[in-house]
Design an enzyme around this catalytic site. Structure first.
Site, PDB file in Angstrom:
ATOM      1  N   ASN A 194       0.694  -1.207   0.006  1.00 51.58           N
ATOM      2  CA  ASN A 194       0.055   0.278  -0.141  1.00 51.58           C
ATOM      3  C   ASN A 194       1.000   1.083  -0.012  1.00 51.58           C
ATOM      4  O   ASN A 194       1.827   1.280   0.403  1.00 51.58           O
ATOM      5  CB  ASN A 194      -0.861  -0.210   1.191  1.00 51.58           C
ATOM      6  N   PHE A 214      -1.658   8.140   4.384  1.00 49.66           N
ATOM      7  CA  PHE A 214      -2.315   8.786   5.367  1.00 49.66           C
ATOM      8  C   PHE A 214      -3.598   9.500   4.733  1.00 49.66           C
ATOM      9  O   PHE A 214      -3.826  10.855   5.070  1.00 49.66           O
ATOM     10  CB  PHE A 214      -1.749   9.683   6.108  1.00 49.66           C
ATOM     11  N   ASN A 223      -3.481   6.649  16.665  1.00 53.35           N
ATOM     12  CA  ASN A 223      -2.198   6.481  15.997  1.00 53.35           C
ATOM     13  C   ASN A 223      -2.249   7.936  15.297  1.00 53.35           C
ATOM     14  O   ASN A 223      -3.147   8.261  14.561  1.00 53.35           O
ATOM     15  CB  ASN A 223      -2.344   5.489  14.985  1.00 53.35           C
ATOM     16  N   SER A 242       5.668   4.920   8.875  1.00 49.45           N
ATOM     17  CA  SER A 242       4.911   4.659   7.449  1.00 49.45           C
ATOM     18  C   SER A 242       5.825   5.245   6.327  1.00 49.45           C
ATOM     19  O   SER A 242       6.506   6.339   6.216  1.00 49.45           O
ATOM     20  CB  SER A 242       3.617   5.506   7.514  1.00 49.45           C
ATOM     21  N   ASN A 290       5.116   6.188   3.258  1.00 53.73           N
ATOM     22  CA  ASN A 290       4.499   6.765   2.286  1.00 53.73           C
ATOM     23  C   ASN A 290       4.238   8.164   2.535  1.00 53.73           C
ATOM     24  O   ASN A 290       3.698   8.863   1.846  1.00 53.73           O
ATOM     25  CB  ASN A 290       3.064   5.903   1.980  1.00 53.73           C
ATOM     26  N   THR A 291       4.978   8.748   3.560  1.00 52.66           N
ATOM     27  CA  THR A 291       4.924  10.085   3.878  1.00 52.66           C
ATOM     28  C   THR A 291       6.372  10.480   3.388  1.00 52.66           C
ATOM     29  O   THR A 291       7.376  10.177   4.618  1.00 52.66           O
ATOM     30  CB  THR A 291       4.298  10.572   5.168  1.00 52.66           C
ATOM     31  N   LYS A 327       5.530   3.873  17.136  1.00 53.72           N
ATOM     32  CA  LYS A 327       5.669   2.450  16.096  1.00 53.72           C
ATOM     33  C   LYS A 327       6.657   2.791  15.225  1.00 53.72           C
ATOM     34  O   LYS A 327       6.997   3.728  14.493  1.00 53.72           O
ATOM     35  CB  LYS A 327       4.308   2.726  15.295  1.00 53.72           C
ATOM     36  N   ASN A 335       5.518  -1.448  11.553  1.00 53.38           N
ATOM     37  CA  ASN A 335       4.986  -1.222  10.463  1.00 53.38           C
ATOM     38  C   ASN A 335       5.365  -1.949   9.100  1.00 53.38           C
ATOM     39  O   ASN A 335       6.110  -2.898   9.203  1.00 53.38           O
ATOM     40  CB  ASN A 335       5.186   0.488  10.215  1.00 53.38           C
TER      41      ASN A 335
HETATM   42  C1  LIG Z   1      -3.774  -0.826   3.598  1.00 51.83           C
HETATM   43  C2  LIG Z   1      -2.891  -0.695   4.700  1.00 51.83           C
HETATM   44  C3  LIG Z   1      -2.867   0.734   5.265  1.00 51.83           C
HETATM   45  C4  LIG Z   1      -2.196   1.063   6.504  1.00 51.83           C
HETATM   46  N1  LIG Z   1      -2.324   2.318   7.014  1.00 51.83           N
HETATM   47  C5  LIG Z   1      -1.342   2.455   8.263  1.00 51.83           C
HETATM   48  C6  LIG Z   1      -1.347   3.552   9.030  1.00 51.83           C
HETATM   49  O1  LIG Z   1      -2.279   4.584   8.594  1.00 51.83           O
HETATM   50  N2  LIG Z   1      -0.611   3.739  10.008  1.00 51.83           N
HETATM   51  C7  LIG Z   1       0.188   2.891  10.571  1.00 51.83           C
HETATM   52  O2  LIG Z   1       0.845   3.087  11.692  1.00 51.83           O
HETATM   53  N3  LIG Z   1       0.126   1.629   9.885  1.00 51.83           N
HETATM   54  C8  LIG Z   1      -0.578   1.373   8.829  1.00 51.83           C
HETATM   55  N4  LIG Z   1      -0.460   0.270   8.070  1.00 51.83           N
HETATM   56  C9  LIG Z   1       0.326  -0.597   8.619  1.00 51.83           C
HETATM   57  C10 LIG Z   1      -0.371  -1.776   9.515  1.00 51.83           C
HETATM   58  O3  LIG Z   1      -0.856  -1.146  10.871  1.00 51.83           O
HETATM   59  C11 LIG Z   1       0.779  -3.065  10.138  1.00 51.83           C
HETATM   60  O4  LIG Z   1       1.587  -2.417  10.796  1.00 51.83           O
HETATM   61  C12 LIG Z   1       1.341  -3.657   8.970  1.00 51.83           C
HETATM   62  O5  LIG Z   1       0.503  -3.778   7.683  1.00 51.83           O
HETATM   63  C13 LIG Z   1       1.764  -4.909   9.152  1.00 51.83           C
HETATM   64  O6  LIG Z   1       0.732  -5.810   9.647  1.00 51.83           O
HETATM   65  P1  LIG Z   1       0.201  -6.950   8.961  1.00 51.83           P
HETATM   66  O7  LIG Z   1       1.183  -7.791   8.227  1.00 51.83           O
HETATM   67  O8  LIG Z   1      -0.807  -7.742   9.859  1.00 51.83           O
HETATM   68  O9  LIG Z   1      -1.008  -6.315   7.783  1.00 51.83           O
HETATM   69  C14 LIG Z   1      -1.249  -0.059   6.979  1.00 51.83           C
HETATM   70  C15 LIG Z   1      -1.236  -1.176   6.310  1.00 51.83           C
HETATM   71  C16 LIG Z   1      -2.136  -1.626   5.271  1.00 51.83           C
HETATM   72  C17 LIG Z   1      -2.086  -2.788   4.829  1.00 51.83           C
END
Ligand SMILES: Cc1cc2nc3c(=O)[nH]c(=O)nc-3n(C[C@H](O)[C@H](O)[C@H](O)COP(=O)(O)O)c2cc1C
Length: 372
Positions: A116, A120, A146, A182, A184-185, A222, A251
């Protein structure tokens, strides 16, 4: 059942559209009193053996929905109804923003992963604070909030942007998370450098205390799985020094080396954060390293590639008091949290540990035994 629905329906649909559709159904069901009671009885049976206390908060269990699924705090009841013990909303930024242009979410089916680059997309901290303040909850999961940096805010003004969000949101949060990980910022992950992280975390701590004088809102950070090992240790030491309540590891990753050759190269080459199964080993490794360093002084939250109860149990043994997931929910469907919680209770019952708390970190050398 969900497998069939996924294969015939969701899989053919754009992933972000599928998310909105499925989340819409969940939210709708949670609005109908009798239905939500029935569904909660099926999906979220209580189990006293799973109760945990983390950073002073009593929770119905250790398993939560990770940040990013409910960015705007619109579906907390729905996720609680499906069995998540806590829901981490956000990332929320100081100002509302649309995020990156679509397409920005990709399914790597063969790898059980997602990429992804949402960026944000969220309603901003003022709107989300208002939503949380006026919410009439049907269920009472623990709610984490968060926060992150608004994209257009200059890197030098990042602290002020986080502080604005912390002031608005701390009063509505059971716990607060500073997201500096993250991908993406632009520039966000540079805030993990200790000389930038120290003032940021101190300022957010002070803002939360100012905004909520009668309660100490737990503060967590995080981190990214892409930090070098030495930097993980440095962040761990800083967390102890600042009296932080927790660290969330991890993350998504910008690395692609953990992907097999299963998914098409065009997909794996998409820019963004990789989550799901290929993240599992590194996330666990980071967690274990953190626990070896901080032991019980700081509460750790394990996230990244958690798919099964075995994975969740492994995180507990690696030092996690709480465990979160996101990507596997997409592939596993509405029974996922129930399955993980049930399996976790079974692992605990078969183990030598009387409680989950006693199992935390049992698979890691304690700091004093660490040969470093
Ligand atoms: C579509 C998507 C959007 C996410 N957005 C955020 C976010 O806004 N803030 C954040 O801290 N992590 C975000 N994450 C990361 C998740 O919170 C998590 O740390 C990460 O996906 C690893 O866990 P998983 O393998 O169970 O998905 C996002 C993950 C996905 C897939």
């Amino acid at each position: 059942m969900y497998d069939i629905l996924f294969r015939l329906f969701f899989r053919r649909m754009d992933p972000e559209r599928a998310h909105h559709l499925a989340f819409g159904w969940i939210r709708l069901a949670a609005r109908v009193p009798v239905l939500r009671g029935l569904l909660a009885a099926v999906f979220a049976p209580r189990d006293p053996a799973l109760k945990v206390t983390a950073f002073g908060l009593q929770m119905s269990g250790p398993f939560g929905m990770a940040a990013g699924f409910d960015k705007n705090a619109v579906g907390i009841d729905g996720l609680a109804m499906l069995g998540f013990d806590h829901v981490e909303i956000g990332t929320v930024t100081g100002s509302p923003q649309p995020g990156n242009p679509p397409k920005r979410l990709f399914r790597l089916l063969a790898d059980r992963a997602l990429i992804n680059r949402m960026g944000f997309n969220n309603d901003g901290s003022a709107a989300v604070a208002h939503r949380l303040a006026t919410r009439t909850p049907a269920f009472r999961p623990t709610v984490g909030v968060n926060i992150g940096k608004t994209k257009v805010v200059a890197e030098d003004d990042a602290v002020a942007d986080y502080v604005t969000s912390a002031e608005r949101l701390a009063g509505h949060a059971d716990y607060l998370v500073v997201n500096v990980s993250s991908p993406n910022t632009p520039g966000l992950r540079d805030l993990q450098a200790v000389d930038r992280l120290r003032p940021l975390l101190s300022a957010v701590r002070a803002a939360a205390d100012r905004a909520v004088p009668d309660r100490r809102v737990p503060l967590l950070v995080k981190i990214a799985p892409d930090l070098a090992d030495a930097d993980i240790d440095t962040v761990a030491d800083l967390a102890v020094e600042l009296g932080l309540d927790g660290v969330i590891a991890t993350n998504t990753t910008i690395a692609r080396d953990s992907l097999g050759l299963r998914s098409p190269a065009a997909l794996t080459a998409e820019t963004g954060g990789l989550s799901g199964a290929p993240l599992k080993d590194r996330s666990t490794e980071v967690l274990r390293r953190l626990y070896a360093r901080v032991g019980d002084r700081i509460t750790l939250v394990g996230v990244g590639g958690v798919d099964s109860a075995d994975d969740a149990w492994e995180r507990v043994l690696a030092g996690a008091t709480l465990v979160q997931g996101y990507s596997a929910f997409i592939y596993r469907g509405p029974f996922w949290a129930r399955r993980v919680r049930r399996g976790l209770a079974a692992r605990l019952a078969d183990s030598p540990y009387p409680t989950l708390a006693a199992a935390v970190g049992a698979g890691v050398g304690r700091p004093e035994e660490d040969p470093r």
